[in-house]
Design a protein around this motif. Structure first.
Motif, PDB file in Angstrom:
ATOM      1  N   LEU A   1      52.311  -2.233  19.470  1.00 52.86           N
ATOM      2  CA  LEU A   1      53.451  -2.157  18.562  1.00 52.86           C
ATOM      3  C   LEU A   1      54.583  -1.336  19.166  1.00 52.86           C
ATOM      4  O   LEU A   1      55.764  -1.707  19.049  1.00 52.86           O
ATOM      5  CB  LEU A   1      53.006  -1.551  17.228  1.00 52.86           C
ATOM      6  CG  LEU A   1      52.100  -2.446  16.365  1.00 52.86           C
ATOM      7  CD1 LEU A   1      51.450  -1.643  15.251  1.00 52.86           C
ATOM      8  CD2 LEU A   1      52.898  -3.611  15.775  1.00 52.86           C
TER       9      LEU A   1
ATOM     10  N   LEU B   1      48.468   0.344  18.240  1.00 49.65           N
ATOM     11  CA  LEU B   1      49.677   1.166  18.300  1.00 49.65           C
ATOM     12  C   LEU B   1      50.392   0.993  19.635  1.00 49.65           C
ATOM     13  O   LEU B   1      51.628   0.931  19.687  1.00 49.65           O
ATOM     14  CB  LEU B   1      49.332   2.637  18.071  1.00 49.65           C
ATOM     15  CG  LEU B   1      48.989   3.035  16.629  1.00 49.65           C
ATOM     16  CD1 LEU B   1      48.544   4.486  16.570  1.00 49.65           C
ATOM     17  CD2 LEU B   1      50.173   2.814  15.710  1.00 49.65           C
TER      18      LEU B   1
ATOM     19  N   TYR C   1      48.332   3.385  10.126  1.00 49.51           N
ATOM     20  CA  TYR C   1      46.920   3.075  10.341  1.00 49.51           C
ATOM     21  C   TYR C   1      46.064   4.261   9.894  1.00 49.51           C
ATOM     22  O   TYR C   1      46.342   5.410  10.260  1.00 49.51           O
ATOM     23  CB  TYR C   1      46.656   2.776  11.812  1.00 49.51           C
ATOM     24  CG  TYR C   1      47.146   1.427  12.271  1.00 49.51           C
ATOM     25  CD1 TYR C   1      46.272   0.348  12.401  1.00 49.51           C
ATOM     26  CD2 TYR C   1      48.492   1.211  12.566  1.00 49.51           C
ATOM     27  CE1 TYR C   1      46.718  -0.897  12.817  1.00 49.51           C
ATOM     28  CE2 TYR C   1      48.948  -0.023  12.973  1.00 49.51           C
ATOM     29  CZ  TYR C   1      48.057  -1.082  13.107  1.00 49.51           C
ATOM     30  OH  TYR C   1      48.506  -2.311  13.510  1.00 49.51           O
TER      31      TYR C   1
ATOM     32  N   PHE D   1      56.562  -0.149   3.837  1.00 54.52           N
ATOM     33  CA  PHE D   1      55.570  -0.030   4.910  1.00 54.52           C
ATOM     34  C   PHE D   1      54.244  -0.608   4.454  1.00 54.52           C
ATOM     35  O   PHE D   1      53.997  -0.789   3.255  1.00 54.52           O
ATOM     36  CB  PHE D   1      55.397   1.438   5.335  1.00 54.52           C
ATOM     37  CG  PHE D   1      54.892   2.338   4.238  1.00 54.52           C
ATOM     38  CD1 PHE D   1      53.529   2.488   4.001  1.00 54.52           C
ATOM     39  CD2 PHE D   1      55.786   3.047   3.444  1.00 54.52           C
ATOM     40  CE1 PHE D   1      53.070   3.309   2.995  1.00 54.52           C
ATOM     41  CE2 PHE D   1      55.341   3.884   2.430  1.00 54.52           C
ATOM     42  CZ  PHE D   1      53.978   4.018   2.198  1.00 54.52           C
TER      43      PHE D   1
ATOM     44  N   GLN E   1      51.154  -7.315  10.670  1.00 58.73           N
ATOM     45  CA  GLN E   1      52.188  -6.605  11.426  1.00 58.73           C
ATOM     46  C   GLN E   1      53.572  -7.221  11.216  1.00 58.73           C
ATOM     47  O   GLN E   1      54.554  -6.512  11.005  1.00 58.73           O
ATOM     48  CB  GLN E   1      51.830  -6.597  12.918  1.00 58.73           C
ATOM     49  CG  GLN E   1      50.633  -5.726  13.262  1.00 58.73           C
ATOM     50  CD  GLN E   1      50.244  -5.818  14.723  1.00 58.73           C
ATOM     51  OE1 GLN E   1      50.780  -6.627  15.482  1.00 58.73           O
ATOM     52  NE2 GLN E   1      49.295  -4.989  15.134  1.00 58.73           N
TER      53      GLN E   1
ATOM     54  N   ALA F   1      54.999  -6.552   7.783  1.00 60.32           N
ATOM     55  CA  ALA F   1      55.364  -5.138   7.686  1.00 60.32           C
ATOM     56  C   ALA F   1      56.749  -4.903   8.279  1.00 60.32           C
ATOM     57  O   ALA F   1      57.562  -4.154   7.718  1.00 60.32           O
ATOM     58  CB  ALA F   1      54.326  -4.276   8.404  1.00 60.32           C
TER      59      ALA F   1
ATOM     60  N   ASN G   1      57.968   0.980  14.719  1.00 62.23           N
ATOM     61  CA  ASN G   1      57.566   2.318  14.296  1.00 62.23           C
ATOM     62  C   ASN G   1      56.242   2.235  13.542  1.00 62.23           C
ATOM     63  O   ASN G   1      56.196   1.816  12.386  1.00 62.23           O
ATOM     64  CB  ASN G   1      58.655   2.939  13.414  1.00 62.23           C
ATOM     65  CG  ASN G   1      58.382   4.414  13.118  1.00 62.23           C
ATOM     66  OD1 ASN G   1      57.342   4.951  13.458  1.00 62.23           O
ATOM     67  ND2 ASN G   1      59.344   5.071  12.478  1.00 62.23           N
ATOM     68  N   ALA G   2      55.179   2.613  14.215  1.00 62.81           N
ATOM     69  CA  ALA G   2      53.840   2.610  13.627  1.00 62.81           C
ATOM     70  C   ALA G   2      53.139   3.906  14.008  1.00 62.81           C
ATOM     71  O   ALA G   2      53.305   4.403  15.120  1.00 62.81           O
ATOM     72  CB  ALA G   2      53.041   1.406  14.126  1.00 62.81           C
TER      73      ALA G   2
ATOM     74  N   LEU H   1      59.564   3.814   9.330  1.00 66.95           N
ATOM     75  CA  LEU H   1      58.110   3.635   9.460  1.00 66.95           C
ATOM     76  C   LEU H   1      57.686   2.312   8.835  1.00 66.95           C
ATOM     77  O   LEU H   1      58.009   2.029   7.679  1.00 66.95           O
ATOM     78  CB  LEU H   1      57.379   4.795   8.785  1.00 66.95           C
ATOM     79  CG  LEU H   1      55.845   4.775   8.872  1.00 66.95           C
ATOM     80  CD1 LEU H   1      55.383   4.920  10.321  1.00 66.95           C
ATOM     81  CD2 LEU H   1      55.247   5.882   8.012  1.00 66.95           C
ATOM     82  N   LYS H   2      56.954   1.508   9.608  1.00 67.88           N
ATOM     83  CA  LYS H   2      56.558   0.177   9.141  1.00 67.88           C
ATOM     84  C   LYS H   2      55.053   0.026   8.930  1.00 67.88           C
ATOM     85  O   LYS H   2      54.618  -0.724   8.052  1.00 67.88           O
ATOM     86  CB  LYS H   2      57.042  -0.885  10.131  1.00 67.88           C
ATOM     87  CG  LYS H   2      58.555  -1.098  10.099  1.00 67.88           C
ATOM     88  CD  LYS H   2      59.000  -1.556   8.722  1.00 67.88           C
ATOM     89  CE  LYS H   2      60.495  -1.775   8.631  1.00 67.88           C
ATOM     90  NZ  LYS H   2      60.899  -2.186   7.255  1.00 67.88           N
ATOM     91  N   LEU H   3      54.256   0.687   9.751  1.00 70.90           N
ATOM     92  CA  LEU H   3      52.795   0.572   9.624  1.00 70.90           C
ATOM     93  C   LEU H   3      52.154   1.942   9.744  1.00 70.90           C
ATOM     94  O   LEU H   3      52.497   2.720  10.641  1.00 70.90           O
ATOM     95  CB  LEU H   3      52.218  -0.358  10.681  1.00 70.90           C
ATOM     96  CG  LEU H   3      52.616  -1.838  10.572  1.00 70.90           C
ATOM     97  CD1 LEU H   3      53.356  -2.270  11.828  1.00 70.90           C
ATOM     98  CD2 LEU H   3      51.385  -2.716  10.365  1.00 70.90           C
TER      99      LEU H   3
END
Length: 602
Positions: free
Chosen positions: A154, A151, A191, A136, A127, A130, A160-161, A187-189
């Motif tokens: 975060l 989520l 899932y 991302f 995390q 990221a 932003n995930a 947007l970073k992650l």
């Protein structure tokens, strides 16, 4: 040749060759060919084994080479940004063990496999990079519940995930697909489940474009042991993640798991097409967890009273988790505990997402003292003050048990891990796992059985031994039931009792009857159907608890074996002689017992 002769002959330069002669010649030549084929097969097997060993050695050599580098430093070009993100974004003052090493290695572009106990802080290892990175990170995770939980955490930190799964709505999916290839997106992650990644060509197409744009920083594969056939939770679609290295060359992989012996680590690298990586492994010992095994009463009300007493006394006002085997068990136990005035919620995979979120929120806030759940609950939960984890029935493996019990005491304070054990639960579980690989299903379950049946060993030493860690008598510090209150050790030879059980089984075979574990033990104790009893077999003078333990040991020793039969509604377990039946009389088979009611003369 005379008339009526079955043989025909062929003239070959004054020498007659019959068809039988020619057949024999062909057979001889075929035998020679078979022998040559066998030699080649043997040689092929030798070369294949040698090749695999060389590949394994290369993986280990690369891992050793990477491990020699000092990753535990804040002198990398990104170190200032990482420290700032840790303190300001995640509001954490210091790194836990191995977190900094993992972050530095993955940000260096190296493939990494991190083996860290539940609660050790694995999620921060992908995390934080990221958030610091320009693009991302794609996080592959096995459970939607786990992704939803991460989520929530975060989003609280304004990161932003987003999540993609088969149940994702069209608008959510469209938003994510657009963000993947938008160079201005925050947007970073992302899932995803392994199934979604394997089956969604649209997603893979967007990832390829993002890769070409330089936006794809890494893949983080949570519960990476699921890639391996040797893993206790093997998932078919995890096995398809091997395409990532060929599709996205140069993009680092970060595999994370709480439980993975060396054999699985090597297997995972080959499955993911990793040519050697940095392997970081934490100690498995959680010194703040107290391990205990209690005999689970056959009477439902007695068992409920034991749990009620724990929750209203020892764990009054404290938060916990109660694990069950099936959805029905979770629902029934929740109803029964509520009837006794306990504030508990039910959680399993078949509940609607909104309802699961409601249960989780009530438990997190303290409205529910405990959640009664299947293993669908708990992975990655960010609740540090779980003071107790009770297993109402056994886990399917030591790995699963370690993970589930490890959800207690993530804040480092003393917490309790209690297993309620009875032999009957083993047979309930064996019907679920026996179709797994012969090296995984029943053998893993029997290791859990061994943990419960052990009458003297330190519980923590058994866990350490299973995961290949060194252990000394002082390491426990009286943090398990055996070390806190040692009992007098007694041993009994189970050989004679095994012969009694064989006599009962033979009698049943002669009557064309198959014996369930319950019927076998009933007959031994001179109960149940009169026709299944054997007059020459003495009724044990020791408690049924000891009799059941003996049956459990005979299963583990291979003198008894489970035999399964399918019906329209269930899988029925019968017992029969095991593969080592012929050895039972070859020597003494002493096993330890501490039971003041045991009488050696019985």
């Amino acid at each position: 040749m005379s008339a009526g002769t079955s043989k025909t002959s062929l003239n070959c330069d004054d020498y007659q060759v019959t068809e039988e002669d020619e057949i024999r010649a062909i057979d001889f030549e075929l035998d020679q060919i078979d022998a040559e084929i066998q030699k080649l097969e043997d040689r092929k097997q030798v070369l294949t084994s040698r090749k695999e060993k060389l590949k394994d050695d290369a993986l280990v050599k690369k891992s050793l080479s990477l491990s020699e580098k000092n990753w535990n430093t804040e002198k990398f070009e990104w170190s200032w940004g990482v420290r700032k993100c840790l303190n300001i974004t995640f509001k954490i003052n210091e790194f836990r063990p191995l977190q900094l090493q993992t972050i530095n290695a993955t940000m260096s572009g190296e493939d990494v496999i991190l083996v860290m106990p539940t609660g050790g802080g694995k999620s921060l290892c992908y995390q934080l990079p990221a958030v610091v990175g320009k693009g991302f990170t794609v996080v592959v995770s096995p459970l939607i519940a786990l992704m939803e939980d991460q989520l929530r955490g975060l989003h609280k930190n304004n990161i932003n995930a987003m999540m993609l799964s088969a149940k994702s709505g069209k608008e959510n999916t469209k938003q994510i697909m657009t963000a993947l290839v938008d160079s201005n997106s925050s947007l970073k992650l992302v899932y995803v489940t392994p199934e979604y990644l394997a089956k969604s060509n649209r997603f893979k197409s967007k990832l390829q474009k993002a890769y070409e744009m330089g936006r794809l920083d890494r893949f983080a594969i949570d519960e990476v042991h699921c890639c391996s056939h040797w893993g206790h939770d093997f998932r078919k679609d995890y096995n398809r993640l091997g395409i990532l290295k060929s599709m996205f060359p140069g993009v680092p992989l970060l595999g994370l798991t709480a439980t993975a012996p060396s054999k699985i680590i090597v297997d995972v690298q080959k499955m993911l097409d990793i040519k050697g990586c940095l392997v970081l492994r934490s100690h498995f010992n959680r010194p703040n967890l107290y391990y205990e095994v209690r005999r689970k009463p056959n009477e439902k009300d007695v068992c409920l009273s034991m749990i009620e007493n724990l929750m209203k006394n020892r764990f009054e006002g404290k938060s916990g988790i109660i694990y069950t085997t099936t959805i029905k068990d979770a629902e029934d136990l929740t109803t029964d505990l509520r009837a006794r005035g306990l504030k508990v919620g039910c959680y399993h995979a078949m509940l609607e997402p909104d309802f699961r979120t409601k249960v989780y929120t009530k438990w997190f806030s303290g409205d529910y003292q405990a959640v009664v759940a299947t293993i669908a609950f708990g992975l990655g939960i960010d609740k540090p003050d779980v003071r107790f984890v009770i297993h109402h029935s056994l886990s399917k493996s030591m790995e699963s048990f370690y993970q589930e019990s490890g959800r207690a005491g993530r804040d480092g304070k003393k917490s309790y891990c209690i297993v309620f054990y009875r032999l009957q639960d083993i047979f309930k579980l064996s019907g679920m796992v026996f179709t797994d690989s012969v090296t995984v299903g029943l053998p893993n379950l029997y290791k859990m059985l061994a943990y419960c049946l052990d009458q003297s060993s330190c519980r923590r030493s058994l866990i350490a031994s299973h995961f290949g860690e060194k252990w000394t008598d002082k390491d426990c510090d009286l943090m398990c039931d055996h070390c806190k209150k040692p009992r007098e050790k007694k041993k009994i030879d189970v050989g004679p009792y095994c012969s009694y059980l064989y006599q009962i089984m033979m009698n049943a075979v002669q009557r064309e009857t198959r014996l369930t574990p319950l019927k076998l033990i009933d007959s031994w104790y001179n109960k149940g159907a009169a026709a299944l009893r054997v007059a020459s077999v003495p009724t044990p003078k020791f408690p049924r608890e000891i009799g059941e333990a003996i049956v459990g040991h005979l299963l583990m020793l291979g003198y008894l074996q489970e035999d399964f039969q399918f019906t329209s509604y269930a899988t029925i377990t019968y017992l029969k002689r095991g593969p080592k039946a012929a050895l039972v009389f070859a020597k003494n088979h002493e096993i330890p017992f501490e039971c003041e009611n045991y009488d050696k003369k019985s």
